[in-house]
Scaffold this motif. Structure first.
Motif, mmCIF file in Angstrom:
data_model
loop_
_atom_site.group_PDB
_atom_site.id
_atom_site.type_symbol
_atom_site.label_atom_id
_atom_site.label_comp_id
_atom_site.label_asym_id
_atom_site.label_seq_id
_atom_site.Cartn_x
_atom_site.Cartn_y
_atom_site.Cartn_z
ATOM 1 N N ASN A 24 16.639 -35.612 54.309
ATOM 2 C CA ASN A 24 16.000 -34.396 53.806
ATOM 3 C C ASN A 24 14.807 -33.999 54.676
ATOM 4 N N PRO A 25 15.034 -33.743 55.957
ATOM 5 C CA PRO A 25 13.936 -33.383 56.861
ATOM 6 C C PRO A 25 13.435 -31.969 56.596
ATOM 7 N N GLU A 26 12.162 -31.748 56.884
ATOM 8 C CA GLU A 26 11.563 -30.422 56.766
ATOM 9 C C GLU A 26 10.646 -30.178 57.947
ATOM 10 N N ILE A 27 10.647 -28.952 58.438
ATOM 11 C CA ILE A 27 9.877 -28.631 59.636
ATOM 12 C C ILE A 27 8.386 -28.452 59.304
ATOM 13 N N SER A 28 7.588 -28.348 60.351
ATOM 14 C CA SER A 28 6.128 -28.292 60.238
ATOM 15 C C SER A 28 5.649 -27.195 59.299
ATOM 16 N N LYS A 120 -7.220 -45.821 52.738
ATOM 17 C CA LYS A 120 -6.847 -44.429 52.542
ATOM 18 C C LYS A 120 -5.617 -44.118 53.385
ATOM 19 N N PHE A 121 -4.618 -43.500 52.782
ATOM 20 C CA PHE A 121 -3.364 -43.192 53.464
ATOM 21 C C PHE A 121 -3.240 -41.685 53.629
ATOM 22 N N LEU A 122 -3.081 -41.248 54.875
ATOM 23 C CA LEU A 122 -2.994 -39.828 55.196
ATOM 24 C C LEU A 122 -1.552 -39.474 55.545
ATOM 25 N N PHE A 123 -0.911 -38.696 54.693
ATOM 26 C CA PHE A 123 0.443 -38.203 54.941
ATOM 27 C C PHE A 123 0.292 -36.786 55.511
ATOM 28 N N GLN A 124 0.258 -36.721 56.849
ATOM 29 C CA GLN A 124 -0.166 -35.510 57.558
ATOM 30 C C GLN A 124 0.999 -34.615 57.980
ATOM 31 N N GLY A 130 1.246 -29.800 66.632
ATOM 32 C CA GLY A 130 -0.035 -30.166 67.214
ATOM 33 C C GLY A 130 -1.222 -29.650 66.443
ATOM 34 N N THR A 131 -1.018 -29.261 65.182
ATOM 35 C CA THR A 131 -2.080 -28.631 64.407
ATOM 36 C C THR A 131 -2.390 -29.330 63.090
ATOM 37 N N GLY A 132 -1.560 -30.281 62.684
ATOM 38 C CA GLY A 132 -1.764 -30.944 61.400
ATOM 39 C C GLY A 132 -3.027 -31.789 61.351
ATOM 40 N N ALA A 133 -3.282 -32.560 62.406
ATOM 41 C CA ALA A 133 -4.486 -33.397 62.437
ATOM 42 C C ALA A 133 -5.744 -32.535 62.392
ATOM 43 N N LEU A 134 -5.728 -31.425 63.113
ATOM 44 C CA LEU A 134 -6.887 -30.529 63.119
ATOM 45 C C LEU A 134 -7.170 -29.986 61.716
ATOM 46 N N ASP A 320 -0.757 -35.581 68.098
ATOM 47 C CA ASP A 320 -1.992 -34.975 67.593
ATOM 48 C C ASP A 320 -2.878 -35.981 66.868
ATOM 49 N N PHE A 321 -2.404 -37.220 66.709
ATOM 50 C CA PHE A 321 -3.222 -38.322 66.176
ATOM 51 C C PHE A 321 -4.545 -38.432 66.927
ATOM 52 N N HIS A 322 -4.523 -38.153 68.222
ATOM 53 C CA HIS A 322 -5.710 -38.382 69.051
ATOM 54 C C HIS A 322 -6.783 -37.311 68.876
#
Length: 378
Positions: A24-28, A120-124, A130-134, A320-322
């Motif tokens: 069940n994949p979903e895009i950004s 703390k668990f981050l489900f990003q 390249g914009t989720g971490a920001l 984008d983790f970095h």
């Protein structure tokens, strides 16, 4: 060890979780059902979590304390052609990453580590953009973290099945979309317009002529070019294009971007056209912390032995983790590189890997958190 017994008991549940996420994949930025599924898993386990009012993804926590140790996973999939059909597809391993984060959370929850500190668990969302971490940084979701750990499955070109690395030295990336705006012309009268196709070809040639420090890996390539219609006697004056820029360091990425912008200006003047462009995503090169790497390395040795631990690997891929460490330099972070026999490669529509490696990843992440709690409490 007790954590191994807990993990063994959880394997059937985690296998079902992975299978559901994979199917069940979903895009950004559209990971609504993925977010809901993870929330339901956590609710069943009695884990505290919060969904986010302005975005997909969620945050879960166990334990208490002013500062927290973070575990981050990406939750989005790619949009690509699979067996002739365009669809969302987990060809970058985010289904495995989510399963490892959930597994780590559940093991630690059942070990009652909440008495030792806060995790703390981050489900990003939207790593592939390249914009989720920001977005998570903007929302202040990492302000209370002292350490942050991530994980990424690695292709066989980088790590063999059974090997692990305590850090992934990703490069910087930049994605550019643009438009050439000139005038169409009749095929018999090319002097009355500008050929966007010829300008695009010139752009490719100029991009290939860029020369920067050869000791720092870098590249720029055109990944999309669209011009013209059904009439073969019309020379198209307009075209759309996309570029992919890569560099191993943030400094060389800036140099590369400056060269590309100069090429746009030069071609615009030479051919008397407008070239409009925008940066659709920027990805920072890795900035890892020595303490975090040491803690991850210790966990790898405790799990699979010193002989299977590989030094930090250098890869031209981006993550984008970095952004977390670029924007928060005080944050101690690193990402586990998990060897799992992944082939033919990341982002290949038929990517596959040894699913047993998921449990190795969970064990390493659990021990990394336990080692960090011990260090912080010492």
């Amino acid at each position: 060890m007790k954590e191994l017994q807990v993990l063994e008991a959880l394997k059937p549940k985690l296998t079902n979780i992975f299978n559901h996420l994979h199917q069940n994949p979903e895009i950004s930025w559209q990971e609504t059902q993925t977010t809901a599924f993870i929330a339901e898993v956590l609710k069943e386990e009695g884990v505290c979590f919060q969904t986010l009012p302005t975005t997909t993804g969620l945050i879960a926590e166990i334990g208490s304390g002013e500062k927290a140790i973070g575990i981050r996973t990406d939750i989005d999939a790619l949009w690509q052609e699979v067996n002739g059909v365009l669809q969302a597809n987990h060809s970058c391993g985010h289904d495995a990453h989510m399963t490892m984060a959930i597994g780590t959370l559940l093991v630690l929850h059942r070990l009652n580590v909440h008495k030792k500190g806060r995790i703390k668990f981050l489900f990003q969302p939207a790593e592939e953009k390249g914009t989720g971490a920001l977005k998570f940084i903007e929302e202040g979701l990492v302000d209370d973290l002292s350490y942050l750990f991530g994980v990424h499955v690695r292709p066989i070109q980088e790590l063999a099945d059974g090997q692990c690395s305590p850090a992934i030295m990703h490069g910087a990336g930049r994605f550019v979309t643009g438009e050439i705006i000139g005038e169409d012309a009749h095929g018999a009268r090319p002097h009355l317009g500008q050929s966007a196709i010829e300008i695009g070809a010139a752009m490719v040639q100029e991009l290939n002529r860029i020369k920067l420090d050869p000791m720092v890996p870098h590249s720029v390539k055109m990944t999309k070019f669209q011009a013209g219609g059904d009439s073969s006697n019309i020379i198209p004056g307009k075209a759309q294009f996309s570029l992919d820029l890569r560099a191993q360091t943030n400094e060389v990425m800036q140099q590369l971007a400056t060269k590309v912008e100069a090429i746009f200006a030069y071609l615009s003047s030479l051919y008397e056209v407008e070239i409009h462009y925008e940066i659709t995503a920027d990805i920072a090169a890795a900035q890892v912390d020595d303490d975090a790497v040491q803690l991850m390395g210790q966990a790898i040795i405790e799990t699979i032995g010193k002989d299977e631990m590989v030094p930090p690997i250098i890869t031209s891929g981006g993550e984008d983790f970095h952004f977390y460490t670029l924007k928060k330099p005080e944050l101690k972070a690193t990402m586990l590189g998990l060897g799992c026999g992944l082939s033919p490669g990341l982002h290949h529509p038929e990517m596959n890997f040894n699913h047993e490696a998921i449990f190795t990843g969970i064990e390493i992440l659990v021990k990394t958190v336990l080692n960090t709690l011990e260090k912080e409490g010492a």
